[in-house]
Design an enzyme around this catalytic site. Structure first.
Site, PDB file in Angstrom:
ATOM      1  N   LYS A  10       0.815  -1.222   0.000  1.00 26.75           N
ATOM      2  CA  LYS A  10       0.000   0.000   0.000  1.00 26.75           C
ATOM      3  C   LYS A  10       0.855   1.281   0.000  1.00 26.75           C
ATOM      4  O   LYS A  10       2.053   1.239   0.270  1.00 26.75           O
ATOM      5  CB  LYS A  10      -0.937  -0.025   1.213  1.00 26.75           C
ATOM      6  CG  LYS A  10      -1.968  -1.168   1.163  1.00 26.75           C
ATOM      7  CD  LYS A  10      -2.981  -1.026   2.289  1.00 26.75           C
ATOM      8  CE  LYS A  10      -4.004  -2.158   2.256  1.00 26.75           C
ATOM      9  NZ  LYS A  10      -5.060  -1.957   3.281  1.00 26.75           N
ATOM     10  N   TYR A  50     -12.739  -2.196  -3.562  1.00 27.80           N
ATOM     11  CA  TYR A  50     -13.268  -2.173  -2.198  1.00 27.80           C
ATOM     12  C   TYR A  50     -14.791  -2.054  -2.153  1.00 27.80           C
ATOM     13  O   TYR A  50     -15.347  -1.640  -1.127  1.00 27.80           O
ATOM     14  CB  TYR A  50     -12.611  -1.040  -1.410  1.00 27.80           C
ATOM     15  CG  TYR A  50     -11.191  -1.356  -0.977  1.00 27.80           C
ATOM     16  CD1 TYR A  50     -10.936  -2.436  -0.128  1.00 27.80           C
ATOM     17  CD2 TYR A  50     -10.115  -0.576  -1.388  1.00 27.80           C
ATOM     18  CE1 TYR A  50      -9.644  -2.733   0.286  1.00 27.80           C
ATOM     19  CE2 TYR A  50      -8.809  -0.863  -0.967  1.00 27.80           C
ATOM     20  CZ  TYR A  50      -8.597  -1.943  -0.130  1.00 27.80           C
ATOM     21  OH  TYR A  50      -7.319  -2.233   0.298  1.00 27.80           O
ATOM     22  N   ASN A 113      -2.086   0.405   6.708  1.00 28.63           N
ATOM     23  CA  ASN A 113      -1.582  -0.848   7.274  1.00 28.63           C
ATOM     24  C   ASN A 113      -0.688  -1.637   6.326  1.00 28.63           C
ATOM     25  O   ASN A 113      -0.560  -2.848   6.429  1.00 28.63           O
ATOM     26  CB  ASN A 113      -2.735  -1.694   7.836  1.00 28.63           C
ATOM     27  CG  ASN A 113      -3.679  -2.175   6.761  1.00 28.63           C
ATOM     28  OD1 ASN A 113      -3.612  -1.749   5.608  1.00 28.63           O
ATOM     29  ND2 ASN A 113      -4.577  -3.076   7.129  1.00 28.63           N
ATOM     30  N   HIS A 116      -2.236  -5.480   1.728  1.00 23.54           N
ATOM     31  CA  HIS A 116      -3.544  -6.124   1.594  1.00 23.54           C
ATOM     32  C   HIS A 116      -3.318  -7.553   1.151  1.00 23.54           C
ATOM     33  O   HIS A 116      -2.418  -7.821   0.354  1.00 23.54           O
ATOM     34  CB  HIS A 116      -4.413  -5.423   0.537  1.00 23.54           C
ATOM     35  CG  HIS A 116      -5.583  -6.270   0.108  1.00 23.54           C
ATOM     36  ND1 HIS A 116      -6.757  -6.310   0.809  1.00 23.54           N
ATOM     37  CD2 HIS A 116      -5.727  -7.164  -0.918  1.00 23.54           C
ATOM     38  CE1 HIS A 116      -7.585  -7.179   0.223  1.00 23.54           C
ATOM     39  NE2 HIS A 116      -6.974  -7.706  -0.828  1.00 23.54           N
ATOM     40  N   GLU A 127      -9.872 -10.861  -7.372  1.00 24.56           N
ATOM     41  CA  GLU A 127      -8.985  -9.704  -7.212  1.00 24.56           C
ATOM     42  C   GLU A 127      -7.840  -9.725  -8.226  1.00 24.56           C
ATOM     43  O   GLU A 127      -7.486  -8.685  -8.789  1.00 24.56           O
ATOM     44  CB  GLU A 127      -8.444  -9.662  -5.771  1.00 24.56           C
ATOM     45  CG  GLU A 127      -9.543  -9.373  -4.745  1.00 24.56           C
ATOM     46  CD  GLU A 127      -9.082  -9.422  -3.300  1.00 24.56           C
ATOM     47  OE1 GLU A 127      -9.923  -9.189  -2.414  1.00 24.56           O
ATOM     48  OE2 GLU A 127      -7.888  -9.681  -3.043  1.00 24.56           O
TER      49      GLU A 127
HETATM   50  P1  CMP Z   1      -7.632  -4.377   3.507  1.00 25.04           P
HETATM   51  O1  CMP Z   1      -7.196  -5.793   3.784  1.00 25.04           O
HETATM   52  O2  CMP Z   1      -6.988  -3.708   2.370  1.00 25.04           O
HETATM   53  O3  CMP Z   1      -9.210  -4.377   3.290  1.00 25.04           O
HETATM   54  C1  CMP Z   1     -10.064  -3.367   3.777  1.00 25.04           C
HETATM   55  C2  CMP Z   1      -9.302  -2.277   4.406  1.00 25.04           C
HETATM   56  O4  CMP Z   1     -10.066  -1.330   5.102  1.00 25.04           O
HETATM   57  C3  CMP Z   1      -8.382  -2.839   5.452  1.00 25.04           C
HETATM   58  O5  CMP Z   1      -7.328  -3.515   4.818  1.00 25.04           O
HETATM   59  C4  CMP Z   1      -8.016  -1.624   6.262  1.00 25.04           C
HETATM   60  O6  CMP Z   1      -6.821  -1.016   5.816  1.00 25.04           O
HETATM   61  C5  CMP Z   1      -9.190  -0.688   6.004  1.00 25.04           C
HETATM   62  N1  CMP Z   1      -9.874  -0.435   7.260  1.00 25.04           N
HETATM   63  C6  CMP Z   1     -10.469  -1.332   8.054  1.00 25.04           C
HETATM   64  N2  CMP Z   1     -10.987  -0.708   9.130  1.00 25.04           N
HETATM   65  C7  CMP Z   1     -10.700   0.619   8.997  1.00 25.04           C
HETATM   66  C8  CMP Z   1     -10.962   1.756   9.775  1.00 25.04           C
HETATM   67  N3  CMP Z   1     -11.623   1.673  10.939  1.00 25.04           N
HETATM   68  N4  CMP Z   1     -10.520   2.950   9.318  1.00 25.04           N
HETATM   69  C9  CMP Z   1      -9.847   3.021   8.142  1.00 25.04           C
HETATM   70  N5  CMP Z   1      -9.574   1.962   7.361  1.00 25.04           N
HETATM   71  C10 CMP Z   1     -10.000   0.780   7.790  1.00 25.04           C
END
Ligand code: CMP
Length: 139
Positions: A10, A50, A113, A116, A127
Protein backbone atom coordinates in the site's frame (compact mmCIF):
# COMPACT_ATOMS: atom_id res chain seq x y z
CA UNK A 1 -2.23 -27.41 -2.25
CA UNK A 2 -0.39 -24.84 -4.33
CA UNK A 3 -2.53 -21.69 -4.39
CA UNK A 4 -2.35 -18.15 -5.63
CA UNK A 5 -3.29 -15.06 -3.69
CA UNK A 6 -3.51 -11.36 -4.45
CA UNK A 7 -1.33 -8.89 -2.57
CA UNK A 8 -1.02 -5.10 -2.49
CA UNK A 9 1.88 -3.16 -1.00
CA UNK A 10 0.00 0.00 0.00
CA UNK A 11 0.92 3.71 -0.37
CA UNK A 12 2.22 4.12 3.20
CA UNK A 13 4.76 1.37 2.49
CA UNK A 14 5.82 2.38 -1.04
CA UNK A 15 6.33 5.96 0.21
CA UNK A 16 8.71 4.71 2.92
CA UNK A 17 10.69 2.57 0.42
CA UNK A 18 9.57 -0.71 2.02
CA UNK A 19 8.74 -2.70 -1.15
CA UNK A 20 11.89 -4.81 -0.96
CA UNK A 21 11.69 -5.39 2.78
CA UNK A 22 8.09 -6.63 2.44
CA UNK A 23 8.93 -8.81 -0.57
CA UNK A 24 11.78 -10.37 1.43
CA UNK A 25 9.25 -11.45 4.10
CA UNK A 26 7.04 -13.04 1.44
CA UNK A 27 9.93 -14.90 -0.21
CA UNK A 28 11.33 -16.10 3.13
CA UNK A 29 7.87 -17.53 3.88
CA UNK A 30 8.00 -19.55 0.65
CA UNK A 31 5.65 -17.31 -1.32
CA UNK A 32 6.78 -16.81 -4.93
CA UNK A 33 6.09 -13.44 -6.60
CA UNK A 34 4.71 -14.71 -9.93
CA UNK A 35 3.39 -11.29 -11.07
CA UNK A 36 4.09 -7.78 -9.86
CA UNK A 37 3.60 -4.18 -11.03
CA UNK A 38 3.77 -0.73 -9.51
CA UNK A 39 0.72 1.36 -10.42
CA UNK A 40 -1.08 4.51 -9.38
CA UNK A 41 -4.56 3.11 -8.74
CA UNK A 42 -7.39 5.12 -10.26
CA UNK A 43 -10.37 6.12 -8.15
CA UNK A 44 -12.56 3.80 -10.23
CA UNK A 45 -10.21 0.86 -9.63
CA UNK A 46 -10.09 1.48 -5.88
CA UNK A 47 -13.88 1.89 -5.66
CA UNK A 48 -14.42 -1.38 -7.51
CA UNK A 49 -11.76 -3.23 -5.54
CA UNK A 50 -13.27 -2.17 -2.20
CA UNK A 51 -16.94 -2.30 -3.31
CA UNK A 52 -17.76 -4.74 -0.46
CA UNK A 53 -16.90 -1.95 2.00
CA UNK A 54 -19.05 0.68 0.22
CA UNK A 55 -21.40 1.18 3.17
CA UNK A 56 -18.63 1.40 5.78
CA UNK A 57 -17.82 4.80 7.30
CA UNK A 58 -14.16 4.51 6.22
CA UNK A 59 -14.86 3.73 2.54
CA UNK A 60 -14.17 7.24 1.21
CA UNK A 61 -11.01 7.57 3.25
CA UNK A 62 -9.89 4.10 2.12
CA UNK A 63 -10.36 4.92 -1.59
CA UNK A 64 -8.56 8.24 -1.13
CA UNK A 65 -5.63 6.58 0.64
CA UNK A 66 -5.25 3.79 -1.93
CA UNK A 67 -5.06 6.34 -4.77
CA UNK A 68 -2.78 8.80 -2.91
CA UNK A 69 0.55 7.29 -4.01
CA UNK A 70 1.80 4.25 -5.93
CA UNK A 71 0.92 0.72 -4.87
CA UNK A 72 2.55 -2.56 -5.88
CA UNK A 73 0.00 -5.18 -6.93
CA UNK A 74 1.19 -8.77 -6.87
CA UNK A 75 0.24 -12.38 -7.36
CA UNK A 76 1.87 -14.69 -4.81
CA UNK A 77 2.03 -18.44 -5.29
CA UNK A 78 2.83 -21.23 -2.86
CA UNK A 79 1.60 -23.98 -0.58
CA UNK A 80 -1.52 -22.62 1.23
CA UNK A 81 -0.64 -19.17 -0.11
CA UNK A 82 -3.81 -17.42 1.13
CA UNK A 83 -3.35 -18.48 4.78
CA UNK A 84 0.44 -18.14 4.73
CA UNK A 85 0.22 -14.62 3.32
CA UNK A 86 -2.31 -13.60 5.99
CA UNK A 87 -0.10 -15.09 8.67
CA UNK A 88 2.98 -13.06 7.68
CA UNK A 89 0.90 -9.86 7.24
CA UNK A 90 -0.58 -10.08 10.76
CA UNK A 91 -3.87 -8.63 12.00
CA UNK A 92 -5.50 -5.75 10.05
CA UNK A 93 -5.03 -3.45 13.03
CA UNK A 94 -1.29 -3.18 13.77
CA UNK A 95 -2.10 -2.77 17.49
CA UNK A 96 -3.39 -6.37 17.35
CA UNK A 97 -0.74 -7.80 15.01
CA UNK A 98 1.59 -10.51 16.30
CA UNK A 99 5.28 -9.90 16.87
CA UNK A 100 7.36 -10.35 13.73
CA UNK A 101 4.50 -9.74 11.29
CA UNK A 102 4.65 -7.13 8.51
CA UNK A 103 1.90 -5.00 10.05
CA UNK A 104 3.47 -5.14 13.51
CA UNK A 105 6.80 -3.98 12.04
CA UNK A 106 5.64 -1.46 9.45
CA UNK A 107 1.95 -0.48 9.64
CA UNK A 108 1.06 3.00 10.89
CA UNK A 109 -2.66 2.50 11.64
CA UNK A 110 -5.64 0.31 10.75
CA UNK A 111 -6.03 2.28 7.50
CA UNK A 112 -2.36 2.80 6.66
CA UNK A 113 -1.58 -0.85 7.27
CA UNK A 114 1.08 -1.41 4.58
CA UNK A 115 -0.37 -4.50 2.88
CA UNK A 116 -3.54 -6.12 1.59
CA UNK A 117 -4.13 -9.83 1.12
CA UNK A 118 -7.08 -11.83 -0.19
CA UNK A 119 -9.20 -13.56 2.47
CA UNK A 120 -9.99 -16.68 0.39
CA UNK A 121 -8.89 -18.45 -2.79
CA UNK A 122 -12.22 -17.49 -4.39
CA UNK A 123 -11.71 -13.78 -3.69
CA UNK A 124 -8.06 -14.07 -4.74
CA UNK A 125 -9.14 -15.17 -8.23
CA UNK A 126 -11.56 -12.21 -8.48
CA UNK A 127 -8.99 -9.70 -7.21
CA UNK A 128 -6.19 -11.03 -9.45
CA UNK A 129 -8.45 -10.66 -12.50
CA UNK A 130 -9.06 -6.99 -11.61
CA UNK A 131 -5.38 -6.14 -12.04
CA UNK A 132 -3.67 -8.80 -14.15
CA UNK A 133 -4.15 -10.41 -17.53
CA UNK A 134 -3.41 -14.14 -17.62
CA UNK A 135 -0.28 -13.53 -19.71
CA UNK A 136 1.22 -11.28 -17.03
CA UNK A 137 1.32 -14.12 -14.48
CA UNK A 138 4.38 -16.28 -14.95
CA UNK A 139 4.53 -19.18 -12.49
P1 CMP B 1 -7.63 -4.38 3.51
O1 CMP B 1 -7.20 -5.79 3.78
O2 CMP B 1 -6.99 -3.71 2.37
O3 CMP B 1 -9.21 -4.38 3.29
C1 CMP B 1 -10.06 -3.37 3.78
C2 CMP B 1 -9.30 -2.28 4.41
O4 CMP B 1 -10.07 -1.33 5.10
C3 CMP B 1 -8.38 -2.84 5.45
O5 CMP B 1 -7.33 -3.51 4.82
C4 CMP B 1 -8.02 -1.62 6.26
O6 CMP B 1 -6.82 -1.02 5.82
C5 CMP B 1 -9.19 -0.69 6.00
N1 CMP B 1 -9.87 -0.43 7.26
C6 CMP B 1 -10.47 -1.33 8.05
N2 CMP B 1 -10.99 -0.71 9.13
C7 CMP B 1 -10.70 0.62 9.00
C8 CMP B 1 -10.96 1.76 9.78
N3 CMP B 1 -11.62 1.67 10.94
N4 CMP B 1 -10.52 2.95 9.32
C9 CMP B 1 -9.85 3.02 8.14
N5 CMP B 1 -9.57 1.96 7.36
C10 CMP B 1 -10.00 0.78 7.79
Amino acid sequence: AIERTFSIIKPDATKRNLTGAINAVFEEAGLRIVAQKRILMTTAQAQEFYAVHKERPFYGELVEFMTSAPVVVQVLEGENAVAKHREVMGATNPAEAAEGTIRKKFALSVGENSVHGSDSAENAAIEIAQFFAGMEIVG
